[in-house]
Scaffold this motif. Structure first.
Motif, mmCIF file in Angstrom:
data_model
loop_
_atom_site.group_PDB
_atom_site.id
_atom_site.type_symbol
_atom_site.label_atom_id
_atom_site.label_comp_id
_atom_site.label_asym_id
_atom_site.label_seq_id
_atom_site.Cartn_x
_atom_site.Cartn_y
_atom_site.Cartn_z
ATOM 1 N N VAL A 207 33.455 40.006 -15.160
ATOM 2 C CA VAL A 207 33.728 38.566 -15.169
ATOM 3 C C VAL A 207 32.514 37.852 -14.607
ATOM 4 N N GLU A 208 32.419 36.555 -14.877
ATOM 5 C CA GLU A 208 31.357 35.757 -14.275
ATOM 6 C C GLU A 208 31.671 35.513 -12.803
ATOM 7 N N THR A 209 30.634 35.529 -11.976
ATOM 8 C CA THR A 209 30.840 35.295 -10.546
ATOM 9 C C THR A 209 31.035 33.805 -10.304
ATOM 10 N N THR A 210 32.209 33.460 -9.790
ATOM 11 C CA THR A 210 32.503 32.061 -9.466
ATOM 12 C C THR A 210 33.107 31.913 -8.077
ATOM 13 N N ARG A 211 33.556 33.009 -7.468
ATOM 14 C CA ARG A 211 34.210 32.956 -6.160
ATOM 15 C C ARG A 211 33.514 33.901 -5.191
ATOM 16 N N LEU A 212 33.776 33.712 -3.923
ATOM 17 C CA LEU A 212 33.107 34.497 -2.890
ATOM 18 C C LEU A 212 33.266 35.993 -3.112
ATOM 19 N N GLU A 213 34.484 36.442 -3.428
ATOM 20 C CA GLU A 213 34.672 37.885 -3.613
ATOM 21 C C GLU A 213 33.879 38.405 -4.804
ATOM 22 N N HIS A 214 33.724 37.577 -5.857
ATOM 23 C CA HIS A 214 32.905 37.982 -7.001
ATOM 24 C C HIS A 214 31.455 38.190 -6.582
ATOM 25 N N TYR A 215 30.910 37.197 -5.884
ATOM 26 C CA TYR A 215 29.508 37.290 -5.481
ATOM 27 C C TYR A 215 29.289 38.469 -4.540
ATOM 28 N N ARG A 216 30.204 38.690 -3.596
ATOM 29 C CA ARG A 216 30.040 39.810 -2.665
ATOM 30 C C ARG A 216 29.995 41.144 -3.403
ATOM 31 N N VAL A 217 30.894 41.334 -4.356
ATOM 32 C CA VAL A 217 30.929 42.603 -5.081
ATOM 33 C C VAL A 217 29.701 42.744 -5.966
ATOM 34 N N ARG A 218 29.217 41.645 -6.529
ATOM 35 C CA ARG A 218 28.016 41.726 -7.368
ATOM 36 C C ARG A 218 26.803 42.165 -6.536
ATOM 37 N N TYR A 219 26.641 41.596 -5.331
ATOM 38 C CA TYR A 219 25.550 42.053 -4.472
ATOM 39 C C TYR A 219 25.719 43.522 -4.124
ATOM 40 N N ALA A 220 26.953 43.945 -3.864
ATOM 41 C CA ALA A 220 27.190 45.342 -3.522
ATOM 42 C C ALA A 220 26.807 46.258 -4.678
ATOM 43 N N LEU A 221 27.125 45.855 -5.905
ATOM 44 C CA LEU A 221 26.737 46.663 -7.066
ATOM 45 C C LEU A 221 25.226 46.791 -7.151
ATOM 46 N N TYR A 222 24.519 45.674 -7.051
ATOM 47 C CA TYR A 222 23.060 45.716 -7.157
ATOM 48 C C TYR A 222 22.466 46.543 -6.015
ATOM 49 N N LYS A 223 22.979 46.331 -4.810
ATOM 50 C CA LYS A 223 22.431 47.037 -3.652
ATOM 51 C C LYS A 223 22.811 48.511 -3.605
ATOM 52 N N SER A 224 23.704 48.945 -4.486
ATOM 53 C CA SER A 224 24.019 50.364 -4.542
ATOM 54 C C SER A 224 22.862 51.187 -5.103
ATOM 55 N N ASP A 225 21.892 50.554 -5.712
ATOM 56 C CA ASP A 225 20.746 51.258 -6.284
ATOM 57 C C ASP A 225 19.860 51.824 -5.175
ATOM 58 N N GLU A 226 19.577 53.121 -5.226
ATOM 59 C CA GLU A 226 18.816 53.768 -4.158
ATOM 60 C C GLU A 226 17.386 53.248 -4.081
ATOM 61 N N HIS A 227 16.790 52.893 -5.202
ATOM 62 C CA HIS A 227 15.402 52.426 -5.175
ATOM 63 C C HIS A 227 15.300 51.040 -4.540
ATOM 64 N N LEU A 228 16.272 50.176 -4.825
ATOM 65 C CA LEU A 228 16.291 48.871 -4.176
ATOM 66 C C LEU A 228 16.512 49.040 -2.674
ATOM 67 N N GLN A 229 17.433 49.916 -2.286
ATOM 68 C CA GLN A 229 17.656 50.156 -0.866
ATOM 69 C C GLN A 229 16.399 50.672 -0.182
ATOM 70 N N ASN A 230 15.688 51.581 -0.829
ATOM 71 C CA ASN A 230 14.468 52.124 -0.225
ATOM 72 C C ASN A 230 13.401 51.053 -0.053
ATOM 73 N N ALA A 231 13.267 50.170 -1.033
ATOM 74 C CA ALA A 231 12.273 49.100 -0.922
ATOM 75 C C ALA A 231 12.634 48.139 0.204
ATOM 76 N N HIS A 232 13.923 47.833 0.354
ATOM 77 C CA HIS A 232 14.355 46.983 1.472
ATOM 78 C C HIS A 232 14.077 47.662 2.808
ATOM 79 N N GLY A 233 14.353 48.958 2.891
ATOM 80 C CA GLY A 233 14.191 49.657 4.149
ATOM 81 C C GLY A 233 12.765 50.002 4.505
#
Length: 521
Positions: A207-233
């Motif tokens: 679904v399109e992100t329009t509510r707080l819970e949508h946005y939170r889960v979308r960030y969680a999906l993106y941040k689940s990527d190990e390469h993105l996590q490694n670059a942040h860390g």
């Protein structure tokens, strides 16, 4: 510590930031943090906003990060999160320790602001909560404000649509030797997740992100990527959102679909809250309803000043149709602004106050003119600075009048790499070059891309101030010295499958005191 009020639309909640003296056990180590079913650090760790004496640390507790309610599997109560900062990866020489309160009001995220560190050096950090220890991150403080550093290396990235490709660029970025990473927008996309390039996702992500819970889960999906996590860390980050963190092409209180302003501002407030919850930002950037403090300056001694712009909250609506237009006179209207008057005045005053050798603008969409049609007439998109030409001319003119020695704009959004000269007035073919812009491609958006397709070739023909166009995915690496700026366009040949190598497609230099790009052999 005193609680700071978070003001939402129609409600108010408390967000606590508590600094204490939490102590890890003497036998605890990073290696003890084996993920379990309730492991809270599934989204990794991060740092950002480096100063000469400290940084912001970040993590968000989420043992079930994709839970549909956006709560990450956390209980509805506050959790104490301890953290340590050390000079070594085994934490034998700890220089700072403390604790922060992770509460449901901010998605159980914490943003402790660490101070009292030494300038210009690397540190290690980690968190502990719920009986577990986080991965170890590394960060770096800025050099002393009065010093002229010999060099500075940073990379900038943007546009990372999760379902368009793998984050291979981040794998290679994390292996670089950098002082800093800039993220220039479109960290997430609000569109429904589509396709199965990365594997299936739960239905509540379709679904399109329009509510707080949508946005939170979308960030969680993106941040689940190990390469993105490694670059942040691996490095401290400076971040600024563009449009897709809220809604495509939004402008102030106006949505893409012309929703009633009150409805859109409510959505914007929840999008901003989720953005803050998931980024290593200071308390000064904590949103108050639909408003968020995003434009700011970060100094790196006398070598460079980074000015992060906000080209969404204060802009006027896009001119004409808001899309690709030929000869739209309204885009030159001096009453129209992409920055808003107050932010623009703040930016221009900063030009005169800064002693830095290099003025770096972190910018969301191209400042340079991007004519889409070779030959007579000018056909440009209205959403970037082309749609606000008077603001562009005011900024570039002020940089010249106030004696800015070197102005370099680094930009995301376009899913293409550009190296371009910034002109005082693009209506005058003899106008001088007054600054330089490097536009970076996407990390994954639009899939594999190509070296130079029909769109890129058309841009080169239509824009004589362009020195380079490329349409592959990747990131941009910049190395500054007092005498020279070098930009390397780092690209990968594909992202629709993992494992792509990285290479430098082209390099350009800007010489101190001489605006404009020169290709490096």
């Amino acid at each position: 510590m005193a609680r700071r009020r978070f003001l939402g639309i129609g409600s108010a909640s408390a967000a606590a930031v508590a600094l204490g003296t939490g102590v890890f056990s003497a036998t605890a180590s990073a290696q003890s943090a084996e993920p379990k079913g309730d492991y809270p650090f599934t989204l990794g760790v991060a740092s950002g906003e480096p100063a000469e004496d400290g940084v912001v640390l970040w993590t968000r507790l989420a043992p079930d990060p994709l839970a549909a309610d956006g709560k990450g599997g956390m209980p509805p109560r506050e959790i104490t999160v301890e953290y340590q900062v050390a000079l070594d990866s085994r934490f034998r020489r700890i220089v700072h320790r403390g604790s922060a309160v992770a509460g449901p009001e901010l998605g159980h995220s914490v943003h402790p602001e660490v101070s009292g560190l030494s300038p210009g050096r690397e540190y290690y950090y980690r968190f502990r909560a719920m009986g577990d220890i986080s991965p170890v991150g590394t960060t770096r403080t800025a050099p002393p404000a009065s010093s002229m550093a010999g060099s500075l290396s940073f990379a900038f990235v943007s546009c990372q649509k999760w379902d368009h490709g793998h984050y291979t660029a981040y794998k290679h970025l994390a292996e670089e030797d950098l002082d800093l990473v800039l993220h220039l927008g479109d960290y997430i996309y609000e569109y429904p997740i589509e396709g199965d390039l990365r594997g299936g996702v739960p239905d509540h992500l379709l679904v399109e992100t329009t509510r707080l819970e949508h946005y939170r889960v979308r960030y969680a999906l993106y941040k689940s990527d190990e390469h993105l996590q490694n670059a942040h860390g691996r490095f401290p980050w400076l971040v600024t959102p563009d449009d897709h963190e809220v809604d495509n092409n939004w402008a102030d209180e106006l949505s893409q679909d012309d929703d009633p302003p009150a409805k859109f501002l409510s959505r914007r407030a929840e999008a901003f809250q989720a953005y803050y919850e998931n980024m290593p930002l200071r308390r000064t950037s904590m949103p108050a309803g639909p408003d968020m403090g995003l434009h700011r300056r970060i100094g790196y001694g006398r070598l460079a000043d980074f000015t992060m712009l906000d080209t969404r909250q204060y802009r006027d609506n896009q001119a004409c149709s808001g899309r690709l237009e030929e000869d739209c006179d309204a885009r030159f209207d001096p009453s129209r602004s992409i920055l808003g008057e107050r932010q623009r005045d703040w930016l221009l005053n900063g030009f005169g106050d800064s002693p830095a050798r290099w003025q770096v603008l972190g910018n969301q969409s191209p400042m340079t003119q991007t004519d889409n049609t070779p030959g007579s007439g000018t056909s440009v998109w209205m959403d970037p600075w082309d749609g606000y030409a008077a603001d562009r001319e005011r900024v570039l003119d002020a940089a010249t009048q106030r004696g800015v020695r070197n102005l370099v704009v680094v930009t995301g959004d376009r899913h293409q790499n550009y190296a371009a000269d910034l002109k005082a007035d693009y209506r005058d073919e003899n106008a001088p070059t007054v600054a330089t812009e490097f536009v970076g491609t996407s990390v994954s958006t639009n899939g594999d891309g190509e070296d130079l397709g029909a769109d890129g070739q058309r841009f080169l023909e239509a824009n004589p101030h362009f020195a380079f166009v490329n349409e592959q995915r990747g990131y941009v690496r910049c190395t500054l010295t007092p005498e020279q700026w070098q930009t390397d366009f780092r690209v990968v040949p594909y992202v629709t499958r993992p494992g792509a190598p990285v290479s430098t497609r082209a390099s350009f230099v800007v010489e101190d005191g001489t605006p404009g790009v020169t290709a490096k052999p």
